[in-house]
Design a protein around this motif. Structure first.
Motif, PDB file in Angstrom:
ATOM      1  N   THR A   3       0.819  -1.203   0.000  1.00 41.59           N
ATOM      2  CA  THR A   3       0.000   0.000   0.000  1.00 41.59           C
ATOM      3  C   THR A   3       0.855   1.256   0.000  1.00 41.59           C
ATOM      4  N   ALA A   4       1.919   1.266   0.806  1.00 43.17           N
ATOM      5  CA  ALA A   4       2.807   2.427   0.855  1.00 43.17           C
ATOM      6  C   ALA A   4       3.463   2.682  -0.495  1.00 43.17           C
ATOM      7  N   LEU A   5       3.869   1.619  -1.182  1.00 47.11           N
ATOM      8  CA  LEU A   5       4.461   1.762  -2.526  1.00 47.11           C
ATOM      9  C   LEU A   5       3.432   2.330  -3.503  1.00 47.11           C
ATOM     10  N   ALA A   6       2.214   1.853  -3.418  1.00 44.49           N
ATOM     11  CA  ALA A   6       1.156   2.337  -4.309  1.00 44.49           C
ATOM     12  C   ALA A   6       0.900   3.826  -4.088  1.00 44.49           C
ATOM     13  N   LEU A   7       0.854   4.246  -2.831  1.00 47.24           N
ATOM     14  CA  LEU A   7       0.621   5.656  -2.537  1.00 47.24           C
ATOM     15  C   LEU A   7       1.791   6.513  -3.014  1.00 47.24           C
ATOM     16  N   ALA A   8       3.001   5.999  -2.870  1.00 48.70           N
ATOM     17  CA  ALA A   8       4.163   6.736  -3.376  1.00 48.70           C
ATOM     18  C   ALA A   8       4.064   6.913  -4.883  1.00 48.70           C
ATOM     19  N   ALA A   9       3.565   5.897  -5.566  1.00 47.78           N
ATOM     20  CA  ALA A   9       3.453   5.964  -7.025  1.00 47.78           C
ATOM     21  C   ALA A   9       2.440   7.016  -7.469  1.00 47.78           C
ATOM     22  N   VAL A  10       1.258   7.030  -6.843  1.00 47.73           N
ATOM     23  CA  VAL A  10       0.252   8.009  -7.282  1.00 47.73           C
ATOM     24  C   VAL A  10       0.664   9.429  -6.894  1.00 47.73           C
ATOM     25  N   ASP A  11       1.402   9.570  -5.790  1.00 43.40           N
ATOM     26  CA  ASP A  11       1.848  10.908  -5.411  1.00 43.40           C
ATOM     27  C   ASP A  11       3.008  11.373  -6.284  1.00 43.40           C
ATOM     28  N   LEU A  12       3.802  10.442  -6.800  1.00 39.40           N
ATOM     29  CA  LEU A  12       4.882  10.802  -7.721  1.00 39.40           C
ATOM     30  C   LEU A  12       4.314  11.400  -9.008  1.00 39.40           C
ATOM     31  N   ARG A  13       3.111  11.005  -9.359  1.00 32.94           N
ATOM     32  CA  ARG A  13       2.473  11.540 -10.558  1.00 32.94           C
ATOM     33  C   ARG A  13       2.247  13.048 -10.443  1.00 32.94           C
ATOM     34  N   ARG A  14       2.151  13.535  -9.235  1.00 31.01           N
ATOM     35  CA  ARG A  14       1.926  14.977  -9.051  1.00 31.01           C
ATOM     36  C   ARG A  14       3.123  15.783  -9.506  1.00 31.01           C
ATOM     37  N   LEU A  15       4.321  15.172  -9.498  1.00 35.23           N
ATOM     38  CA  LEU A  15       5.508  15.865 -10.007  1.00 35.23           C
ATOM     39  C   LEU A  15       5.400  16.091 -11.504  1.00 35.23           C
ATOM     40  N   LEU A  16       4.531  15.276 -12.143  1.00 33.84           N
ATOM     41  CA  LEU A  16       4.292  15.428 -13.576  1.00 33.84           C
ATOM     42  C   LEU A  16       3.091  16.327 -13.837  1.00 33.84           C
ATOM     43  N   ARG A  17       2.682  17.063 -12.780  1.00 34.65           N
ATOM     44  CA  ARG A  17       1.558  18.002 -12.850  1.00 34.65           C
ATOM     45  C   ARG A  17       0.231  17.298 -13.158  1.00 34.65           C
ATOM     46  N   ARG A  18       0.099  16.098 -12.640  1.00 34.30           N
ATOM     47  CA  ARG A  18      -1.169  15.381 -12.755  1.00 34.30           C
ATOM     48  C   ARG A  18      -2.054  15.741 -11.563  1.00 34.30           C
ATOM     49  N   PRO A  19      -3.377  15.613 -11.692  1.00 34.48           N
ATOM     50  CA  PRO A  19      -4.279  15.936 -10.567  1.00 34.48           C
ATOM     51  C   PRO A  19      -3.996  15.047  -9.353  1.00 34.48           C
ATOM     52  N   ARG A  20      -4.232  15.593  -8.163  1.00 32.52           N
ATOM     53  CA  ARG A  20      -4.050  14.813  -6.942  1.00 32.52           C
ATOM     54  C   ARG A  20      -5.063  13.679  -6.899  1.00 32.52           C
ATOM     55  N   THR A  21      -4.605  12.478  -6.568  1.00 30.57           N
ATOM     56  CA  THR A  21      -5.469  11.302  -6.480  1.00 30.57           C
ATOM     57  C   THR A  21      -6.217  11.290  -5.151  1.00 30.57           C
TER      58      THR A  21
END
Length: 369
Positions: free
Chosen positions: A91-109
């Motif tokens: 779960t922690a890895l999954a959350l790190a992955a979706v939050d890393l997307r924010r560095l690409l200026r993607r919407p917050r999950t």
């Protein structure tokens, strides 16, 4: 939509559910819940390929699941609850992955979770020591980390609400939350008014943790007091030989090994009482108990133990709840009381909500922001 292959590089839908395991009950429920991709680690023994059709399923271990989420347009993510220690690292890895997307200026999950845990992961370990203490320290930090990222949580049982308030108060302090008991509505599989008043049903794995030895020990006392009573045991598992030997000596006992789901439902429609005498182990405690929920959905009276998270609700609504260590005579007495009461299915169903608890939770969790 066709089922995604295990080599899929991304989830097909913007809503993703992260599961540790997937079984038939999950697949049935997935067809009822809002459409979502399911990223899961492994299949349970009762995974039904027919029910998987039409669902977007991605089988992936922890690292691969993180990569799938990183590559996907995930707007809403349902994670395993923070106190599910067995999946914490995933779960922690999954959350790190979706939050890393924010560095690409993607919407917050939006991150949501459905919480039904009632087993304290910090209770005294069976083998205390330095390694165990270090593991617990790491788990505690990961639980806090995961909990901080949750935006909404539905608490599915009163026991889960009490446990989270005691162990993860920060979650309930910052996340939107509500208690929606994990109760079903009436099953639509057929008429639910044809109970056999003498029929007792066990559905589940033939395992010690499901209380099979306790049921077998109590049954002779039940039958001696009520010779018309009959017991049907449906399932399979490591205690199958014991179950078959027991049934071979008792004509009133029937064993049905892993039947198709329609046959299970037919037996649940006929049974007066559904039994699940859950027993806690060193690493597991019954959260709700699918046989409990399905028994209620078919209008059965339920006999269970205090181990299920719904124990307080069941006791308040006229069902049987015993201690897991109850003597065979006490289990038999509780079962006989339910049989003697001859409670109509309509009476059981009247206590259930108008909307299935899990469906109501899904609607609440994934409502518009």
């Amino acid at each position: 939509m066709t089922t995604t292959s295990r080599t899929a590089a991304r989830a097909a839908l913007p809503r993703v559910r992260l599961y540790e395991t997937v079984r038939t009950a999950h697949l049935e429920r997935a067809h009822e819940l809002a459409p979502a991709s399911i990223v899961y680690r492994r299949r349970r023994y009762d995974f039904d390929d027919d029910l998987a059709r039409g669902l977007d399923l991605v089988e992936a271990g922890p690292l691969r699941a993180a990569r799938v989420l990183l590559r996907s347009d995930v707007r809403e993510l349902e994670i395993n609850e923070p106190l599910m220690v067995s999946s914490l690292r995933r779960t922690a890895l999954a959350l790190a992955a979706v939050d890393l997307r924010r560095l690409l200026r993607r919407p917050r999950t939006l991150v949501v979770t459905y919480a039904i845990a009632n087993d304290d992961p910090f209770r005294p370990p069976a083998r205390p020591g330095l390694r165990g203490r270090l593991r617990r320290l790491l788990d505690a930090r990961l639980i806090a980390l995961v909990a901080r990222r949750v935006d909404r949580v539905v608490l599915g049982t009163p026991a889960a609400q009490e446990l989270y308030a005691a162990r993860v108060p920060g979650l309930l302090a910052h996340a939107e939350h509500v208690l929606l008991p994990a109760l079903p509505t009436a099953c639509g599989c057929g008429p639910l008014d044809a109970h056999d008043p003498d029929e007792v049903l066990f559905v589940g794995a033939f395992e010690e943790r499901k209380g099979v030895p306790q049921l077998l020990a109590a049954w002779p006392l039940v039958h001696a007091a009520r010779p018309t009573a009959r017991l049907t045991l449906v399932g399979k598992g490591p205690l199958a030989d014991d179950v078959h030997r027991f049934a071979a000596e008792r004509p009133e006992v029937t064993v049905v090994v892993d039947p198709p789901r329609p046959q299970v439902h037919a037996r649940q429609r006929r049974a007066a009482v559904a039994v699940l005498l859950s027993q806690r182990t060193r690493t597991w405690r019954e959260q709700v108990g699918l046989p409990v929920v399905e028994g209620l959905a078919h209008g059965c009276a339920v006999l269970t133990t205090t181990e299920t998270g719904l124990a307080s609700w069941l006791r308040e609504h006229g069902h049987g709840v015993v201690e897991p260590t109850a003597a065979p005579a006490d289990v038999a007495a509780a079962l006989l009381a339910l049989l003697d009461r001859r409670r109509p299915a309509a009476d059981v169903l009247a206590d259930l909500p108008d909307v299935d608890g899990r469906l109501a939770a899904d609607t609440w969790l994934l409502r518009a922001r």
